[in-house]
Write a protein that holds these residues in place. Structure first.
Motif, mmCIF file in Angstrom:
data_model
loop_
_atom_site.group_PDB
_atom_site.id
_atom_site.type_symbol
_atom_site.label_atom_id
_atom_site.label_comp_id
_atom_site.label_asym_id
_atom_site.label_seq_id
_atom_site.Cartn_x
_atom_site.Cartn_y
_atom_site.Cartn_z
ATOM 1 N N THR A 147 0.824 -1.207 0.000
ATOM 2 C CA THR A 147 0.000 0.000 0.000
ATOM 3 C C THR A 147 0.853 1.249 0.000
ATOM 4 O O THR A 147 1.850 1.341 0.716
ATOM 5 C CB THR A 147 -0.926 0.003 1.238
ATOM 6 N N GLY A 148 0.439 2.209 -0.814
ATOM 7 C CA GLY A 148 1.156 3.472 -0.865
ATOM 8 C C GLY A 148 0.792 4.258 -2.112
ATOM 9 O O GLY A 148 -0.016 3.811 -2.924
ATOM 10 N N VAL A 149 1.415 5.413 -2.252
ATOM 11 C CA VAL A 149 1.261 6.217 -3.457
ATOM 12 C C VAL A 149 2.388 5.846 -4.405
ATOM 13 O O VAL A 149 3.569 5.962 -4.058
ATOM 14 C CB VAL A 149 1.294 7.722 -3.140
ATOM 15 N N TYR A 150 2.015 5.425 -5.581
ATOM 16 C CA TYR A 150 2.983 5.009 -6.595
ATOM 17 C C TYR A 150 3.130 6.118 -7.628
ATOM 18 O O TYR A 150 2.140 6.638 -8.144
ATOM 19 C CB TYR A 150 2.528 3.722 -7.265
ATOM 20 N N THR A 151 4.373 6.438 -7.921
ATOM 21 C CA THR A 151 4.655 7.543 -8.829
ATOM 22 C C THR A 151 5.638 7.109 -9.907
ATOM 23 O O THR A 151 6.652 6.465 -9.600
ATOM 24 C CB THR A 151 5.239 8.744 -8.068
ATOM 25 N N CYS A 152 5.313 7.467 -11.124
ATOM 26 C CA CYS A 152 6.182 7.172 -12.260
ATOM 27 C C CYS A 152 7.247 8.262 -12.399
ATOM 28 O O CYS A 152 6.954 9.448 -12.212
ATOM 29 C CB CYS A 152 5.327 7.106 -13.526
ATOM 30 N N ASN A 153 8.442 7.839 -12.734
ATOM 31 C CA ASN A 153 9.535 8.778 -12.952
ATOM 32 C C ASN A 153 10.253 8.410 -14.241
ATOM 33 O O ASN A 153 10.424 7.226 -14.540
ATOM 34 C CB ASN A 153 10.514 8.714 -11.774
ATOM 35 N N ALA A 154 10.652 9.413 -15.004
ATOM 36 C CA ALA A 154 11.373 9.128 -16.235
ATOM 37 C C ALA A 154 12.352 10.246 -16.556
ATOM 38 O O ALA A 154 12.052 11.426 -16.336
ATOM 39 C CB ALA A 154 10.395 8.964 -17.396
ATOM 40 N N GLU A 155 13.499 9.845 -17.045
ATOM 41 C CA GLU A 155 14.463 10.822 -17.552
ATOM 42 C C GLU A 155 14.190 10.975 -19.043
ATOM 43 O O GLU A 155 14.332 10.002 -19.797
ATOM 44 C CB GLU A 155 15.891 10.354 -17.312
ATOM 45 N N ILE A 156 13.774 12.162 -19.434
ATOM 46 C CA ILE A 156 13.294 12.369 -20.797
ATOM 47 C C ILE A 156 14.126 13.424 -21.509
ATOM 48 O O ILE A 156 14.403 14.492 -20.964
ATOM 49 C CB ILE A 156 11.815 12.792 -20.785
ATOM 50 N N THR A 157 14.505 13.100 -22.730
ATOM 51 C CA THR A 157 15.160 14.073 -23.606
ATOM 52 C C THR A 157 14.104 14.613 -24.553
ATOM 53 O O THR A 157 13.442 13.834 -25.251
ATOM 54 C CB THR A 157 16.296 13.413 -24.384
ATOM 55 N N TYR A 158 13.945 15.908 -24.567
ATOM 56 C CA TYR A 158 12.888 16.515 -25.374
ATOM 57 C C TYR A 158 13.458 17.637 -26.229
ATOM 58 O O TYR A 158 14.493 18.222 -25.924
ATOM 59 C CB TYR A 158 11.769 17.044 -24.475
ATOM 60 N N TYR A 159 12.740 17.932 -27.313
ATOM 61 C CA TYR A 159 13.157 19.000 -28.206
ATOM 62 C C TYR A 159 12.754 20.359 -27.622
ATOM 63 O O TYR A 159 11.640 20.526 -27.149
ATOM 64 C CB TYR A 159 12.515 18.819 -29.580
ATOM 65 N N GLY A 160 13.695 21.300 -27.727
ATOM 66 C CA GLY A 160 13.424 22.624 -27.187
ATOM 67 C C GLY A 160 12.518 23.466 -28.071
ATOM 68 O O GLY A 160 11.834 24.358 -27.604
ATOM 69 N N ASP A 161 12.530 23.159 -29.362
ATOM 70 C CA ASP A 161 11.650 23.883 -30.279
ATOM 71 C C ASP A 161 11.344 22.977 -31.466
ATOM 72 O O ASP A 161 11.777 21.830 -31.514
ATOM 73 C CB ASP A 161 12.294 25.202 -30.732
ATOM 74 N N ARG A 162 10.628 23.503 -32.424
ATOM 75 C CA ARG A 162 10.174 22.676 -33.543
ATOM 76 C C ARG A 162 11.265 22.400 -34.574
ATOM 77 O O ARG A 162 11.080 21.576 -35.464
ATOM 78 C CB ARG A 162 8.976 23.344 -34.222
ATOM 79 N N SER A 163 12.391 23.097 -34.460
ATOM 80 C CA SER A 163 13.446 22.876 -35.445
ATOM 81 C C SER A 163 14.097 21.514 -35.271
ATOM 82 O O SER A 163 14.662 20.968 -36.223
ATOM 83 C CB SER A 163 14.507 23.973 -35.317
ATOM 84 N N GLY A 164 14.028 20.982 -34.056
ATOM 85 C CA GLY A 164 14.677 19.705 -33.802
ATOM 86 C C GLY A 164 16.170 19.816 -33.570
ATOM 87 O O GLY A 164 16.861 18.813 -33.417
ATOM 88 N N LEU A 165 16.677 21.043 -33.568
ATOM 89 C CA LEU A 165 18.123 21.242 -33.426
ATOM 90 C C LEU A 165 18.571 21.232 -31.972
ATOM 91 O O LEU A 165 19.721 20.908 -31.663
ATOM 92 C CB LEU A 165 18.529 22.572 -34.068
ATOM 93 N N TYR A 166 17.662 21.601 -31.102
ATOM 94 C CA TYR A 166 18.019 21.723 -29.689
ATOM 95 C C TYR A 166 17.204 20.743 -28.859
ATOM 96 O O TYR A 166 16.003 20.605 -29.057
ATOM 97 C CB TYR A 166 17.754 23.150 -29.204
#
Length: 126
Positions: free
Chosen positions: A90-109
Protein backbone atom coordinates in the motif's frame (compact mmCIF):
# COMPACT_ATOMS: atom_id res chain seq x y z
CA UNK A 1 6.43 20.72 -22.71
CA UNK A 2 6.52 17.18 -21.39
CA UNK A 3 3.99 15.47 -19.19
CA UNK A 4 3.82 12.11 -17.47
CA UNK A 5 0.32 10.87 -16.79
CA UNK A 6 -0.39 7.78 -14.74
CA UNK A 7 -3.39 5.52 -14.65
CA UNK A 8 -4.34 2.44 -12.73
CA UNK A 9 -4.16 1.97 -9.01
CA UNK A 10 -7.07 1.53 -6.65
CA UNK A 11 -8.25 -0.79 -3.93
CA UNK A 12 -7.58 -4.51 -4.12
CA UNK A 13 -7.61 -7.44 -1.71
CA UNK A 14 -4.42 -9.16 -0.69
CA UNK A 15 -3.36 -11.62 -3.35
CA UNK A 16 -4.91 -9.56 -6.12
CA UNK A 17 -3.34 -7.75 -9.04
CA UNK A 18 -3.16 -4.22 -10.39
CA UNK A 19 -1.50 -2.66 -13.38
CA UNK A 20 -0.15 0.86 -13.40
CA UNK A 21 0.54 2.73 -16.61
CA UNK A 22 2.52 5.85 -17.35
CA UNK A 23 2.29 7.79 -20.61
CA UNK A 24 4.70 10.52 -21.64
CA UNK A 25 3.60 13.22 -24.06
CA UNK A 26 5.19 16.26 -25.64
CA UNK A 27 8.15 16.91 -27.93
CA UNK A 28 9.95 13.80 -26.83
CA UNK A 29 13.20 12.78 -28.45
CA UNK A 30 13.82 9.78 -26.23
CA UNK A 31 13.06 8.34 -22.82
CA UNK A 32 16.01 7.06 -20.90
CA UNK A 33 15.52 5.26 -17.59
CA UNK A 34 12.03 4.86 -16.19
CA UNK A 35 11.08 3.90 -12.69
CA UNK A 36 8.23 3.46 -10.27
CA UNK A 37 8.49 4.79 -6.74
CA UNK A 38 6.15 4.28 -3.85
CA UNK A 39 5.63 6.07 -0.59
CA UNK A 40 3.82 4.35 2.23
CA UNK A 41 2.27 6.36 5.07
CA UNK A 42 4.96 7.51 7.47
CA UNK A 43 7.77 6.11 5.34
CA UNK A 44 10.27 7.50 2.90
CA UNK A 45 9.71 7.14 -0.80
CA UNK A 46 11.49 4.12 -2.25
CA UNK A 47 12.33 2.97 -5.73
CA UNK A 48 10.28 -0.15 -6.43
CA UNK A 49 11.32 -0.98 -9.99
CA UNK A 50 13.37 0.56 -12.77
CA UNK A 51 14.01 -0.16 -16.43
CA UNK A 52 16.65 1.21 -18.76
CA UNK A 53 16.08 2.26 -22.35
CA UNK A 54 17.53 -1.09 -23.38
CA UNK A 55 15.13 -3.06 -21.22
CA UNK A 56 17.33 -3.99 -18.27
CA UNK A 57 15.29 -4.13 -15.08
CA UNK A 58 15.91 -3.81 -11.38
CA UNK A 59 13.57 -4.40 -8.43
CA UNK A 60 13.58 -3.82 -4.71
CA UNK A 61 13.85 -7.18 -2.95
CA UNK A 62 10.36 -6.98 -1.46
CA UNK A 63 8.66 -7.09 -4.89
CA UNK A 64 10.92 -9.46 -6.80
CA UNK A 65 8.92 -12.23 -8.41
CA UNK A 66 5.65 -10.34 -7.95
CA UNK A 67 6.06 -7.08 -9.88
CA UNK A 68 7.07 -6.65 -13.50
CA UNK A 69 8.13 -3.37 -15.04
CA UNK A 70 7.94 -2.91 -18.78
CA UNK A 71 8.00 -0.18 -21.39
CA UNK A 72 7.04 0.50 -24.99
CA UNK A 73 9.57 2.89 -26.46
CA UNK A 74 7.51 3.46 -29.62
CA UNK A 75 4.52 4.60 -27.58
CA UNK A 76 6.45 6.40 -24.82
CA UNK A 77 4.72 4.34 -22.17
CA UNK A 78 5.72 2.37 -19.13
CA UNK A 79 3.85 -0.10 -16.98
CA UNK A 80 4.09 -1.84 -13.66
CA UNK A 81 2.25 -5.13 -13.34
CA UNK A 82 1.72 -5.96 -9.68
CA UNK A 83 0.67 -9.48 -8.72
CA UNK A 84 0.22 -11.24 -5.41
CA UNK A 85 -0.25 -7.90 -3.73
CA UNK A 86 0.29 -7.59 0.00
CA UNK A 87 -0.99 -5.00 2.48
CA UNK A 88 2.57 -3.70 2.81
CA UNK A 89 2.47 -2.74 -0.88
CA UNK A 90 0.00 0.00 0.00
CA UNK A 91 1.16 3.47 -0.86
CA UNK A 92 1.26 6.22 -3.46
CA UNK A 93 2.98 5.01 -6.59
CA UNK A 94 4.66 7.54 -8.83
CA UNK A 95 6.18 7.17 -12.26
CA UNK A 96 9.53 8.78 -12.95
CA UNK A 97 11.37 9.13 -16.23
CA UNK A 98 14.46 10.82 -17.55
CA UNK A 99 13.29 12.37 -20.80
CA UNK A 100 15.16 14.07 -23.61
CA UNK A 101 12.89 16.51 -25.37
CA UNK A 102 13.16 19.00 -28.21
CA UNK A 103 13.42 22.62 -27.19
CA UNK A 104 11.65 23.88 -30.28
CA UNK A 105 10.17 22.68 -33.54
CA UNK A 106 13.45 22.88 -35.45
CA UNK A 107 14.68 19.70 -33.80
CA UNK A 108 18.12 21.24 -33.43
CA UNK A 109 18.02 21.72 -29.69
CA UNK A 110 17.15 19.19 -27.05
CA UNK A 111 17.37 18.90 -23.32
CA UNK A 112 17.22 16.15 -20.72
CA UNK A 113 15.23 16.46 -17.51
CA UNK A 114 13.71 14.30 -14.83
CA UNK A 115 9.92 14.11 -14.85
CA UNK A 116 7.40 12.80 -12.34
CA UNK A 117 3.83 11.69 -12.67
CA UNK A 118 1.09 12.89 -10.37
CA UNK A 119 1.05 9.72 -8.28
CA UNK A 120 -1.66 7.11 -7.88
CA UNK A 121 -2.92 5.46 -4.71
CA UNK A 122 -2.65 1.70 -4.32
CA UNK A 123 -4.42 0.21 -1.32
CA UNK A 124 -4.20 -3.48 -0.51
CA UNK A 125 -6.62 -4.74 2.10
CA UNK A 126 -5.95 -7.80 4.21
Amino acid sequence: QVQLVESGGGLVQAGGSLRLSCVASGRIRSINAMGWYRQAPGKQRELVAAITSGGSTNYVDSVKGRFTISRDNAKNTGSLQMNSLKPEDTGVYTCNAEITYYGDRSGLYYYTEDYWGQGTQVTVSS
